[in-house]
Design a protein around this motif. Structure first.
Motif, PDB file in Angstrom:
ATOM      1  N   PRO A 154     -50.500  62.533  -0.141  1.00  0.00           N
ATOM      2  CA  PRO A 154     -51.190  62.045   1.050  1.00  0.00           C
ATOM      3  C   PRO A 154     -52.708  62.141   0.994  1.00  0.00           C
ATOM      4  CG  PRO A 154     -50.245  64.202   1.480  1.00  0.00           C
ATOM      5  CD  PRO A 154     -49.858  63.829   0.075  1.00  0.00           C
ATOM      6  N   SER A 168     -43.185  55.748   3.816  1.00  0.00           N
ATOM      7  CA  SER A 168     -42.639  57.099   3.647  1.00  0.00           C
ATOM      8  C   SER A 168     -41.757  57.556   4.800  1.00  0.00           C
ATOM      9  CB  SER A 168     -43.774  58.109   3.469  1.00  0.00           C
ATOM     10  OG  SER A 168     -44.216  58.105   2.135  1.00  0.00           O
ATOM     11  N   LYS A 212     -47.700  55.361   5.484  1.00  0.00           N
ATOM     12  CA  LYS A 212     -46.915  56.216   6.378  1.00  0.00           C
ATOM     13  C   LYS A 212     -45.608  55.533   6.756  1.00  0.00           C
ATOM     14  CE  LYS A 212     -50.057  59.432   8.498  1.00  0.00           C
ATOM     15  NZ  LYS A 212     -50.866  59.825   9.637  1.00  0.00           N
ATOM     16  N   LEU A 271     -37.458  59.900   0.478  1.00  0.00           N
ATOM     17  CA  LEU A 271     -37.804  60.732  -0.672  1.00  0.00           C
ATOM     18  C   LEU A 271     -36.623  60.821  -1.634  1.00  0.00           C
ATOM     19  CD1 LEU A 271     -39.853  62.733  -2.017  1.00  0.00           C
ATOM     20  CD2 LEU A 271     -38.640  64.542  -0.820  1.00  0.00           C
ATOM     21  N   GLN A 313     -44.966  60.699  -1.861  1.00  0.00           N
ATOM     22  CA  GLN A 313     -46.328  60.354  -1.484  1.00  0.00           C
ATOM     23  C   GLN A 313     -47.281  61.516  -1.720  1.00  0.00           C
ATOM     24  OE1 GLN A 313     -49.110  59.242   2.321  1.00  0.00           O
ATOM     25  NE2 GLN A 313     -47.004  58.555   2.465  1.00  0.00           N
TER      26      GLN A 313
END
Lengths: 234, 290
Positions: A82, A48, A45, A74, A80
């Motif tokens: 998730p 990202s 997390k 990104l 990602q």
């Protein structure tokens, strides 16, 4: 390619990641293993941009992305997939894929990527107009992977890709991840299934309660007595 | 029989604006989880803008609607940026209290700016009603109905077909994952609130010339908007559209055949019944927005 330096992440007063440093080299498949609550998901997390770190720094291709927005990260090339798949349940398969390329504007290339995804995942093609929430768990995982690929990432983050999947889909998912790496995308994968992860990775990091306990090649960790007794028992 | 047909026609025309009033509110709740108590004030604001643009400024009646909607969107965006963006992650009670405060402040500001005297807006339509067989309806109401319908269809299109609409739905369905897709969550929130506000302002701007414009006009509109949204299920756009029509039919038939003095009470009686027997709304379904 990706480097974490002394990463610290907190949720309120709880420190989930306590000074983690690790590196992912271009073209590698790197595994991050450890038990529940070891800080693996938190680390992803933070990379990202969903959770601002409390300390340390994150570098990607020489750029400091520690405090960058999820959008910026990104656009630099980190996507990602998730944990728990997180498809948009009331949007169709096609709309989910459209969200995957939300930042792209190259229409023709996008159309080509759609074709490629539907070719690679025929089940998604059959269900392209169905809401993603009506797909089986395995199909949702395929969709989540395809959606992340739609951004054409340089680095793919996988969070627990095998969690909650039927055995045949677990194998399929790992095959797909191996393929993604073979096609030139670097992979950082968090996985509870330590044996599978260690067998397929180039390099692995073992996290224990928020800190780095061990690192080495997959084979080295498989042979490590501590790993064997704590993570590969049986 | 003719009387019934006339009531049904009136209800259909009223239903269009009720639906418009409802979808703005349900959109904001569905996407942002904000109970928007300023909705009625945005409705009143739309009506006042219409008044100010048409009467003293002499702007074209139809252009004034577009400008009133744009101003409504602007006011909505301002409320979102000033108040709601600071409350991201706050619990729903806190947000509700702040919105109640904003409601009171806006209403008093309207009273200060335009005084408490009711105002009326001239419309360019013929004063003779449109007569079809035994039925008659004012041209202005026909216009209101078709514009409301157009705006409702436009909203559906926006939500379901456009890039922005899809990003709104994605954000509502899964915030963190939407952020992973590169969607700017903050902007989606502002855009959603602005859109809901523009729809409320449109309803006010459409109905202002039909009725009179007064500072407390927003209260009844807000109460009805909440009734419509509860009827349709919170966050459900299709439900709010149908809910708007159902409320209009209940009011119109109730007023026509039971007692016109209880016109506004009919709708609320219906809400009480629905909350007792079907608390999730008539059209409860899993999908909320879209």
């Amino acid at each position: 390619m990706l480097e974490l330096r002394d990463l610290v992440c907190r949720y309120g007063k709880v420190t989930a990641v306590k000074g983690l440093s690790l590196k992912v080299e271009r073209g590698q498949l790197v595994a991050l293993i450890g038990t529940n609550g070891a800080g693996k998901t938190t680390t992803l997390k933070a990379i990202s941009g969903l959770l601002p770190p409390s300390g340390g720094s994150i570098w990607f291709d020489g750029v400091d992305i520690t405090r960058a927005s999820a959008r910026k990260i990104l656009s630099l090339g980190i996507a990602q997939c998730p944990e728990g798949r997180h498809v948009f349940p009331y949007m169709t398969v096609t709309e989910n894929l459209e969200m995957g390329c939300y930042l792209r504007t190259d229409k023709q290339e996008i159309a080509a990527d759609f074709e490629r995804m539907f070719e690679q995942f025929p089940r998604l093609a059959e269900r392209r107009l169905q809401p993603a929430g009506t797909l089986s768990g395995g199909e949702q995982q395929m969709l989540a992977i395809a959606r992340a690929l739609m951004s054409r990432p340089k680095l793919m983050l996988f969070d627990e890709p095998s969690l909650g999947l039927a055995p045949n889909f677990v194998e399929r998912t790992f095959d797909i991840i191996t393929n993604i790496r073979a096609n030139g995308t670097t992979v950082l994968m968090v996985e509870q299934n330590a044996l599978a992860a260690l067998e397929m990775c180039d390099h692995a990091y073992l996290l224990e309660s928020g800190s780095l306990a061990l690192s080495g090649s997959g084979a080295e960790l498989i042979d490590n007595p501590h790993v064997r007794s704590a993570y590969l028992a049986g | 029989m003719d009387q019934l047909l006339q009531h049904l026609l009136n209800a259909t025309i009223l239903g269009g604006t009720y639906a418009l009033l409802g979808i703005g509110l349900t959109l904001i709740f569905g996407i942002m989880r904000v109970v928007n108590f300023t909705h009625g004030e945005l409705y009143a604001f739309g009506a006042y803008c219409m008044y100010a643009l048409v009467m003293p400024l002499g702007l074209n009646f139809f252009m004034a609607l577009v400008v009133a909607m744009a101003l409504g969107a602007l006011l909505g965006a301002t409320i979102e940026l000033l108040l709601l963006s600071r409350l991201r992650g706050a619990d729903i009670d806190t947000t509700m209290l702040v919105m109640i405060g904003a409601w009171i402040a806006l209403q008093n500001a309207e009273q200060l700016a335009w005084t408490g005297v009711a105002l009326s807006i001239n419309n360019p339509f013929p004063s003779e009603p449109l007569i079809v067989g035994p039925l008659s309806v004012s041209w202005n109401r026909v216009y209101v109905f078709f514009v409301a319908l157009l705006l409702i269809l436009g909203t559906y299109y926006l939500i379901n077909r456009t890039h922005l609409g899809k990003a709104m739905r994605a954000t509502f369905q899964d915030r963190d994952t939407a952020a992973l897709m590169g969607i700017r969550i903050d902007r989606i929130h502002t855009a959603t609130f602005a859109l809901g506000s523009a729809l409320a302002a449109a309803a006010g701007a459409l109905l202002g010339p039909v009725f009179v414009v007064a500072p407390t006009m927003g209260d009844l509109a807000a109460a009805k908007a909440f009734a419509i949204v509860i009827l349709g299920g919170l966050g459900n756009i299709k439900g709010a559209t149908l809910g708007g029509f159902i409320l209009a039919f209940v009011e119109e038939l109730g007023a026509g055949y039971i007692s016109s003095g209880y016109r506004d009470a009919m709708g609320f009686l219906l809400i009480i019944l629905i909350l007792l027997f079907r608390p999730t709304g008539l059209f409860a379904q899993k999908e909320r927005v879209g």
